[in-house]
Structure formats: C-alpha cells, structure tokens
Design a protein around this motif. Structure first.
Motif, PDB file in Angstrom:
ATOM      1  N   PHE A  31      34.005  36.113  59.357  1.00 36.71           N
ATOM      2  CA  PHE A  31      34.519  34.777  59.050  1.00 36.71           C
ATOM      3  C   PHE A  31      35.832  34.566  59.794  1.00 36.71           C
ATOM      4  O   PHE A  31      36.914  34.669  59.204  1.00 36.71           O
ATOM      5  N   PRO A  32      35.808  34.280  61.075  1.00 37.75           N
ATOM      6  CA  PRO A  32      37.054  34.172  61.841  1.00 37.75           C
ATOM      7  C   PRO A  32      37.895  32.956  61.470  1.00 37.75           C
ATOM      8  O   PRO A  32      39.104  32.940  61.743  1.00 37.75           O
ATOM      9  N   TYR A  33      37.289  31.942  60.854  1.00 38.35           N
ATOM     10  CA  TYR A  33      38.022  30.706  60.559  1.00 38.35           C
ATOM     11  C   TYR A  33      38.185  30.472  59.061  1.00 38.35           C
ATOM     12  O   TYR A  33      39.277  30.153  58.604  1.00 38.35           O
ATOM     13  N   VAL A  34      37.108  30.628  58.334  1.00 36.40           N
ATOM     14  CA  VAL A  34      37.148  30.385  56.895  1.00 36.40           C
ATOM     15  C   VAL A  34      35.945  31.078  56.266  1.00 36.40           C
ATOM     16  O   VAL A  34      34.854  31.095  56.844  1.00 36.40           O
TER      17      VAL A  34
ATOM     18  N   LYS B 262      42.424  21.252  62.749  1.00 35.26           N
ATOM     19  CA  LYS B 262      43.563  21.012  61.866  1.00 35.26           C
ATOM     20  C   LYS B 262      43.311  19.820  60.952  1.00 35.26           C
ATOM     21  O   LYS B 262      43.705  19.831  59.776  1.00 35.26           O
ATOM     22  N   ALA B 263      42.651  18.798  61.479  1.00 38.94           N
ATOM     23  CA  ALA B 263      42.328  17.640  60.640  1.00 38.94           C
ATOM     24  C   ALA B 263      41.349  18.027  59.549  1.00 38.94           C
ATOM     25  O   ALA B 263      41.439  17.547  58.409  1.00 38.94           O
ATOM     26  N   ALA B 264      40.393  18.888  59.870  1.00 35.43           N
ATOM     27  CA  ALA B 264      39.398  19.300  58.875  1.00 35.43           C
ATOM     28  C   ALA B 264      39.991  20.220  57.816  1.00 35.43           C
ATOM     29  O   ALA B 264      39.449  20.321  56.711  1.00 35.43           O
ATOM     30  N   VAL B 265      41.112  20.878  58.139  1.00 34.94           N
ATOM     31  CA  VAL B 265      41.761  21.749  57.168  1.00 34.94           C
ATOM     32  C   VAL B 265      42.387  20.941  56.031  1.00 34.94           C
ATOM     33  O   VAL B 265      42.474  21.422  54.884  1.00 34.94           O
TER      34      VAL B 265
ATOM     35  N   PRO C 170      43.177  28.357  55.585  1.00 34.00           N
ATOM     36  CA  PRO C 170      42.471  29.565  55.147  1.00 34.00           C
ATOM     37  C   PRO C 170      43.171  30.864  55.532  1.00 34.00           C
ATOM     38  O   PRO C 170      43.100  31.844  54.779  1.00 34.00           O
ATOM     39  N   ALA C 171      43.839  30.885  56.668  1.00 34.45           N
ATOM     40  CA  ALA C 171      44.499  32.120  57.094  1.00 34.45           C
ATOM     41  C   ALA C 171      45.546  32.547  56.080  1.00 34.45           C
ATOM     42  O   ALA C 171      45.677  33.740  55.756  1.00 34.45           O
TER      43      ALA C 171
ATOM     44  N   GLY D 139      33.646  20.103  54.558  1.00 33.27           N
ATOM     45  CA  GLY D 139      33.147  19.998  55.930  1.00 33.27           C
ATOM     46  C   GLY D 139      33.851  20.902  56.920  1.00 33.27           C
ATOM     47  O   GLY D 139      33.506  20.915  58.100  1.00 33.27           O
ATOM     48  N   LEU D 140      34.838  21.701  56.469  1.00 30.68           N
ATOM     49  CA  LEU D 140      35.571  22.563  57.392  1.00 30.68           C
ATOM     50  C   LEU D 140      34.646  23.580  58.052  1.00 30.68           C
ATOM     51  O   LEU D 140      34.787  23.870  59.242  1.00 30.68           O
ATOM     52  N   SER D 141      33.714  24.104  57.298  1.00 29.14           N
ATOM     53  CA  SER D 141      32.791  25.084  57.858  1.00 29.14           C
ATOM     54  C   SER D 141      32.008  24.512  59.041  1.00 29.14           C
ATOM     55  O   SER D 141      31.900  25.149  60.095  1.00 29.14           O
ATOM     56  N   SER D 142      31.492  23.304  58.891  1.00 24.97           N
ATOM     57  CA  SER D 142      30.716  22.676  59.962  1.00 24.97           C
ATOM     58  C   SER D 142      31.579  22.406  61.191  1.00 24.97           C
ATOM     59  O   SER D 142      31.149  22.631  62.333  1.00 24.97           O
ATOM     60  N   VAL D 143      32.789  21.921  60.959  1.00 26.01           N
ATOM     61  CA  VAL D 143      33.689  21.638  62.080  1.00 26.01           C
ATOM     62  C   VAL D 143      34.021  22.922  62.835  1.00 26.01           C
ATOM     63  O   VAL D 143      33.998  22.967  64.070  1.00 26.01           O
ATOM     64  N   ALA D 144      34.324  23.992  62.100  1.00 26.13           N
ATOM     65  CA  ALA D 144      34.683  25.255  62.735  1.00 26.13           C
ATOM     66  C   ALA D 144      33.529  25.793  63.569  1.00 26.13           C
ATOM     67  O   ALA D 144      33.727  26.264  64.700  1.00 26.13           O
ATOM     68  N   LYS D 145      32.317  25.726  63.034  1.00 29.61           N
ATOM     69  CA  LYS D 145      31.160  26.231  63.779  1.00 29.61           C
ATOM     70  C   LYS D 145      30.895  25.402  65.028  1.00 29.61           C
ATOM     71  O   LYS D 145      30.555  25.944  66.086  1.00 29.61           O
ATOM     72  N   SER D 146      31.050  24.105  64.924  1.00 29.51           N
ATOM     73  CA  SER D 146      30.836  23.235  66.072  1.00 29.51           C
ATOM     74  C   SER D 146      31.861  23.514  67.165  1.00 29.51           C
ATOM     75  O   SER D 146      31.523  23.621  68.356  1.00 29.51           O
ATOM     76  N   LEU D 147      33.129  23.648  66.774  1.00 30.88           N
ATOM     77  CA  LEU D 147      34.177  23.925  67.750  1.00 30.88           C
ATOM     78  C   LEU D 147      34.006  25.314  68.357  1.00 30.88           C
ATOM     79  O   LEU D 147      34.239  25.513  69.554  1.00 30.88           O
ATOM     80  N   ASP D 148      33.591  26.278  67.547  1.00 28.06           N
ATOM     81  CA  ASP D 148      33.372  27.626  68.050  1.00 28.06           C
ATOM     82  C   ASP D 148      32.307  27.615  69.149  1.00 28.06           C
ATOM     83  O   ASP D 148      32.472  28.244  70.201  1.00 28.06           O
ATOM     84  N   SER D 149      31.218  26.897  68.908  1.00 29.61           N
ATOM     85  CA  SER D 149      30.162  26.805  69.916  1.00 29.61           C
ATOM     86  C   SER D 149      30.649  26.098  71.175  1.00 29.61           C
ATOM     87  O   SER D 149      30.352  26.509  72.304  1.00 29.61           O
ATOM     88  N   GLU D 150      31.420  25.024  70.985  1.00 29.57           N
ATOM     89  CA  GLU D 150      31.955  24.271  72.121  1.00 29.57           C
ATOM     90  C   GLU D 150      32.838  25.144  72.998  1.00 29.57           C
ATOM     91  O   GLU D 150      32.691  25.168  74.231  1.00 29.57           O
ATOM     92  N   TYR D 151      33.762  25.868  72.376  1.00 24.50           N
ATOM     93  CA  TYR D 151      34.681  26.692  73.161  1.00 24.50           C
ATOM     94  C   TYR D 151      33.996  27.937  73.714  1.00 24.50           C
ATOM     95  O   TYR D 151      34.378  28.428  74.790  1.00 24.50           O
TER      96      TYR D 151
END
Length: 295
Positions: free
Chosen positions: A79-82, A195-198, A215-216, A249-261
C-alpha cells in the motif's frame, strides 16, 4: 535482487556492493528440507531458479547454502499510498504483526545461523564468494544521476549471468526500473490531483475521530513511535483509513495516477524497461529447466 546494508545481516550472508552513496547486496535465506517448488508464476520461477543457481555455486565453493523463500511484501510496498483493503487492515493493521514474524524468521534463518557460527575470517570469505570481492565490473547510472556498481564476480553474479545471459544489461535494467518505482510514488503523492483527493479522505477520518492530514502521517503515528500502538488500536486506525480510502475515492485516484506515472516513466526509459521484459522472457525457459532439475 534485495538491497541491504552489511550491518543489518537480516537474512544471511550480506555485503556492501555499491560505490558512492548507494548499496546493493544479496540476502539469502532458507526453506525447509526437500526440493523447492515454484508456485507463484513466472516471477517466482525466476526467483527460485536464481536461488538454486546460487546454492549450486556456493556449494562448489565449499559452503553450505539454503534456498531463500520469497519475502512477503512490506506494507509500504503493498500500500504505497493508502491502505485500501479493509479485510487486510482488520487482520494486520499496518502490518507490524507481519514485520515481527519476519524478524523472528530471520533469527531462525539457516543461512543466518550458519553465518553467525563461523569465525570472522570465514565470514569474510562467505561474503566475498557470494557477492564478489569488490564492487566493480557492473555499473549503472540511475535516473537521479547517481551511479551504482556491483561486482561481476561471486555466486550472485554467476547465477544471474547463467540465468539472464547479459549481466550488465540485467544489472542496469533492474537498478534503473527499481529506481523508477520510488520516483513514481513521489510523483503521485506530490500530484495536485492526489492532494485534492486526500482532503475528503481527511474529512472522513475526522468523522471517525482521527485527525491526520494524510495517510502517511496516520501510518507513522501507529508504526514509528518507540512504543508501538497496541495491535487493536493499530487495527482500528488502519481500518478507518481503508474505509475512508474507498468511500472518499482516494484509492481510485491513487491507482489511476500510479498507472499514469508508471507509463510515463517507462516511456522515459524505454531501453531499460524493454531490456528487463526481454531478459525475463528469454530467461524463463532456462529457469523452468533449473527448477525442474531442483537440487
């Protein structure tokens, strides 16, 4: 390939293996008796084949060596983000119970016990035979500009050369792509969309009486103090984090950004990304034959 420091001795025969500020070393471990079996798909077949080759090499050098089992993911890797798996959070909180289990396994580790049983001069020979006498022969420049190096001798290098063929290409591909993984996490957590999703996640947490801005810091509160939280309290916090990660929705945003980057960084380093995939693909038939042969 694991990265450790010599002082940790966390899973057996360790050695510093990089120049400058970076270190790369191998950490062997142990399984029970009998022939190891690959049960986790291609990645586990490659890992097990490499361990069997190291074992064969070390025994030729006159040492004992036990094949290392796969290491479970640390919570920061899972769980690198949350934390966003409520069932996992209910069972493990932030995984401090699993960390204690791993630490106990290290103390029981056959390679570790074997290493500790040897006199200092023999330990130095073991380390040299595993990782090479000097961190020279292999070199790679990381995306951040740092150059890392490793010996092209020793049983670790011998095993990788046998398995992957082009040892320098393998070293460069693995070091660069490993570095990209850390860069990706930094890019995601600093992205304005993350950051907005947090913010709604933090509101959700406040509704559950937990006042953490991200979450950190929630994870750090439960896992970093000198006196760790009781497991039940850790579980409650992690469970709240997971529930809010999904509902906000933070989980979805994090996964989407992770895939993008992940895609963006891969496109920025096409040589290493392609080399890693190719070398694994070409090594898999050899790995299957090695595992089928067993000890």
């Amino acid at each position: 390939m694991h990265r450790w420091t010599l002082a940790l001795l966390t899973a057996g025969l360790l050695a510093t293996a990089a120049t400058g500020c970076a270190g790369t070393t191998t950490a062997p471990g142990a399984t029970g008796s009998g022939t190891p079996q690959a049960a986790g798909g291609p990645a586990e077949t490659l890992r097990l084949a490499e361990q069997l080759l190291i074992k064969e090499c070390m025994e030729k050098e006159g040492h004992k060596y036990w094949v290392e089992p796969p290491s479970p993911d640390d919570v920061s890797a899972r769980f690198p983000y949350v934390v966003d798996d409520p069932a996992w959070a209910r069972a493990h909180g932030y995984g401090t119970d699993l960390r204690r289990e791993r630490e106990a396994e290290v103390r029981r580790n056959a390679n570790q016990r074997y290493f500790r049983s040897m006199p200092a001069t023999t330990r130095a020979v073991l380390v040299s035979d595993l990782n090479g006498a000097r961190p020279q022969g292999l070199s790679a420049r990381l995306p951040n500009g740092m150059r890392v190096s490793h010996s092209d001798e020793g049983c670790q290098a011998t095993a990788e050369r046998q398995l992957y063929g082009d040892l320098q290409a393998w070293f460069r591909a693995t070091r660069v792509t490993d570095s990209l993984a850390g860069m990706r996490v930094d890019l995601v957590t600093n992205d304005k969309r993350y950051k907005a999703a947090v913010e709604p996640w933090a509101r959700c947490m406040r509704e559950r009486t937990y006042n953490y801005p991200d979450p950190a810091r929630a994870r750090a509160a439960a896992t970093l103090p000198e006196t760790p939280w009781p497991h039940a309290e850790e579980v409650r916090l992690a469970s709240a984090e997971a529930a809010c990660a999904l509902s906000s929705g933070l989980s979805s945003v994090a996964k989407s950004l992770d895939s993008e980057y992940r895609d963006r960084l891969g496109r920025g380093h096409p040589r290493e990304t392609a080399d890693l995939a190719r070398l694994k693909r070409e090594a898999l038939p050899r790995a299957r034959a090695i595992v089928a042969r067993g000890d």
